[in-house]
Scaffold this active site. Structure first.
Site, PDB file in Angstrom:
ATOM      1  N   CYS A   1     -18.762  -3.772 -18.122  1.00  0.00           N
ATOM      2  CA  CYS A   1     -18.724  -3.436 -16.698  1.00  0.00           C
ATOM      3  C   CYS A   1     -19.855  -4.140 -15.948  1.00  0.00           C
ATOM      4  O   CYS A   1     -21.008  -4.110 -16.384  1.00  0.00           O
ATOM      5  CB  CYS A   1     -18.841  -1.930 -16.514  1.00  0.00           C
ATOM      6  SG  CYS A   1     -18.836  -1.425 -14.771  1.00  0.00           S
TER       7      CYS A   1
ATOM      8  N   ASP B   1      -9.803   5.714  -2.605  1.00  0.00           N
ATOM      9  CA  ASP B   1      -8.622   6.115  -3.369  1.00  0.00           C
ATOM     10  C   ASP B   1      -9.084   6.700  -4.704  1.00  0.00           C
ATOM     11  O   ASP B   1     -10.268   6.898  -4.938  1.00  0.00           O
ATOM     12  CB  ASP B   1      -7.683   4.931  -3.574  1.00  0.00           C
ATOM     13  CG  ASP B   1      -8.278   3.916  -4.513  1.00  0.00           C
ATOM     14  OD1 ASP B   1      -9.512   3.925  -4.679  1.00  0.00           O
ATOM     15  OD2 ASP B   1      -7.532   3.124  -5.096  1.00  0.00           O
TER      16      ASP B   1
ATOM     17  N   CYS C   1     -25.322   2.190 -13.532  1.00  0.00           N
ATOM     18  CA  CYS C   1     -24.408   3.334 -13.609  1.00  0.00           C
ATOM     19  C   CYS C   1     -25.083   4.544 -14.250  1.00  0.00           C
ATOM     20  O   CYS C   1     -25.487   4.511 -15.418  1.00  0.00           O
ATOM     21  CB  CYS C   1     -23.150   2.967 -14.396  1.00  0.00           C
ATOM     22  SG  CYS C   1     -21.943   4.313 -14.457  1.00  0.00           S
TER      23      CYS C   1
ATOM     24  N   CYS D   1     -13.252   0.585 -15.328  1.00  0.00           N
ATOM     25  CA  CYS D   1     -13.671   1.983 -15.153  1.00  0.00           C
ATOM     26  C   CYS D   1     -12.440   2.875 -15.166  1.00  0.00           C
ATOM     27  O   CYS D   1     -12.163   3.605 -14.222  1.00  0.00           O
ATOM     28  CB  CYS D   1     -14.447   2.119 -13.839  1.00  0.00           C
ATOM     29  SG  CYS D   1     -15.452   3.623 -13.713  1.00  0.00           S
TER      30      CYS D   1
ATOM     31  N   CYS E   1     -17.235   0.431 -20.573  1.00  0.00           N
ATOM     32  CA  CYS E   1     -18.575   0.339 -19.980  1.00  0.00           C
ATOM     33  C   CYS E   1     -19.337  -0.899 -20.473  1.00  0.00           C
ATOM     34  O   CYS E   1     -20.166  -1.444 -19.739  1.00  0.00           O
ATOM     35  CB  CYS E   1     -19.373   1.593 -20.280  1.00  0.00           C
ATOM     36  SG  CYS E   1     -18.672   3.106 -19.564  1.00  0.00           S
TER      37      CYS E   1
ATOM     38  N   TYR F   1      -6.438   7.057   3.870  1.00  0.00           N
ATOM     39  CA  TYR F   1      -6.641   6.021   2.862  1.00  0.00           C
ATOM     40  C   TYR F   1      -5.946   4.724   3.251  1.00  0.00           C
ATOM     41  O   TYR F   1      -6.546   3.642   3.256  1.00  0.00           O
ATOM     42  CB  TYR F   1      -6.134   6.475   1.481  1.00  0.00           C
ATOM     43  CG  TYR F   1      -5.943   5.279   0.593  1.00  0.00           C
ATOM     44  CD1 TYR F   1      -7.036   4.641   0.027  1.00  0.00           C
ATOM     45  CD2 TYR F   1      -4.679   4.707   0.409  1.00  0.00           C
ATOM     46  CE1 TYR F   1      -6.881   3.489  -0.720  1.00  0.00           C
ATOM     47  CE2 TYR F   1      -4.522   3.567  -0.326  1.00  0.00           C
ATOM     48  CZ  TYR F   1      -5.624   2.961  -0.897  1.00  0.00           C
ATOM     49  OH  TYR F   1      -5.471   1.824  -1.614  1.00  0.00           O
TER      50      TYR F   1
ATOM     51  N   GLU G   1       0.823  -1.213   0.000  1.00  0.00           N
ATOM     52  CA  GLU G   1       0.000   0.000   0.000  1.00  0.00           C
ATOM     53  C   GLU G   1       0.854   1.259   0.000  1.00  0.00           C
ATOM     54  O   GLU G   1       0.520   2.241  -0.658  1.00  0.00           O
ATOM     55  CB  GLU G   1      -0.958  -0.001   1.196  1.00  0.00           C
ATOM     56  CG  GLU G   1      -2.117  -0.973   1.056  1.00  0.00           C
ATOM     57  CD  GLU G   1      -2.942  -0.711  -0.195  1.00  0.00           C
ATOM     58  OE1 GLU G   1      -3.021   0.452  -0.635  1.00  0.00           O
ATOM     59  OE2 GLU G   1      -3.500  -1.675  -0.747  1.00  0.00           O
TER      60      GLU G   1
END
Length: 362
Positions: free
Chosen positions: A213, A151, A219, A203, A210, A133, A50
């Site tokens: 997705c 994030d 969406c 995305c 799309c 975060y 991370e």
DNA sequence: GACCCGTGGTG
DNA sequence: TCACCAAGGGT
């Protein structure tokens, strides 16, 4: 603009179903099948990944992660490492405060937590280099806590899912509230990783896919045709151009004159060539008396907030010469890979010229 | 909130 | 070539 049919539980279920089938295999990740079999990730590896992934792509991080975990397999091992060794291994990855805080954090975890990462948000947040975060992400991924991870990926996914046109960073509170409503009580760690994988592979910032997705039906931006335009962001300031020079001195035995940069500021804690400050047009005395020669060409490099044009000078110096700045580092102790990229570029410019000898045309 | 802090890939 | 972008944190 919210789609009333977008039930959070249904969204989360669709996302987890997609993640079960399409999760990326990453060196620091325990995949969904393993996780269901009871395998738990190593908090040390989750934390290390991370920190490396802050503002940095998976492609750039992977090799560094392998090197770090091979050299330092545990937080105790990392805590015992020498500062210079860790900074050298981090060289090229950027944002060097991360490496300084990485060591600080490892030493706190080893010294004050018995080498065990705390499993609660507040204790994680108190550690060096761990902000909101990263604390939420470690809680979610390493300990499967129902934290809301926010994030850049999640901001993008959520802003599109609900067609939010408020520019970042002003939109953060609104996006966080929407993301929180999506966070499930079951499998929160996989949910967090699924959001990030969706943002990284489907995305995406430009030309999102799309059509494939898992969230295309609910969406709102997909329906409105605004997905590629989101999230909106505040305008950025133009980068000024700064100039400066560095000095590469070589002793007869091959030793090179280098200095450790101060911990604060640009390239803090990293090895580099002595040189001038970087500004409008800066001139400074050389770090050691010698016949300095300006190398043909220049180094161009772009930092976060300015462009740099660097002049490189070189000199062969006598064996007994005493530098006013830095220290000579023996040939066997110097690794070009220990240098941050801009210093590496200066080194490469010198070496490429040296290969052709004096009198090179350009 | 504003500013500082790296780098490599990409269109 | 160049602006934008990426699993942000510290001050």
């Amino acid at each position: 603009m919210r789609d009333a049919t977008a039930d959070p539980a249904a969204l989360s279920a669709a996302l987890l179903d997609w993640y079960d089938r399409h999760a990326r295999a990453l060196p620091w990740r325990v995949g969904p099948a393993e996780r269901k079999a009871g395998v738990r990730p190593d908090p040390y590896r989750v934390w290390l990944s991370e920190i490396m992934l802050q503002q940095t792509t998976v492609a750039a991080v992977t090799a560094y992660f392998h090197r770090f975990t091979r050299l330092w397999p545990s937080v105790d091992a990392l805590a015992a490492a020498e500062d210079g060794a860790v900074m050298g291994e981090w060289a090229g990855l950027g944002y060097y405060a991360r490496a300084r805080n990485l060591l600080k954090c490892a030493r706190v975890v080893t010294g004050e937590h018995g080498g065990v990462f705390p499993d609660d948000h507040a204790a994680l947040l108190a550690l060096p280099g761990i902000g909101p975060y990263t604390a939420a992400t470690i809680s979610a991924i390493a300990f499967d806590r129902p934290e809301t991870v926010m994030d850049g990926n999640v901001e993008r996914v959520v802003s599109r899912l609900y067609d939010i046109h408020t520019p970042l960073p002003a939109a953060k509170p609104e996006l966080h509230a929407l993301a929180r409503a999506l966070t499930p009580a079951q499998r929160p760690g996989d949910h967090a990783q699924a959001m990030m994988d969706l943002g990284a592979t489907i995305c995406t910032p430009r030309s999102p896919a799309c059509g494939i997705c898992p969230l295309r039906d609910p969406c709102a931006a997909r329906a409105a045709g605004t997905a590629p335009l989101l999230p909106r962001k505040a305008e950025k300031k133009a980068k000024p151009v700064r100039q400066g020079s560095v000095y590469i001195a070589r002793r007869a035995d091959g030793a090179l004159l280098l200095e450790r940069r101060p911990d604060k500021g640009l390239l803090g804690g990293m090895l580099g060539w002595p040189g001038s400050d970087w500004g409008e047009r800066v001139e400074e005395a050389p770090p050691v008396a010698a016949q300095w020669q300006v190398l043909p060409g220049e180094v161009r490099h772009t930092f976060t907030h300015f462009h740099l044009i660097l002049q490189v000078r070189h000199a062969e110096v006598e064996a007994g010469s005493a530098p006013e700045r830095g220290a000579f580092l023996g040939q066997d102790a110097f690794r070009p890979s220990d240098l941050p990229t801009v210093m590496r570029k200066a080194y490469d410019l010198w070496r490429s010229g040296a290969a052709h000898g004096p009198g090179r045309a350009d």
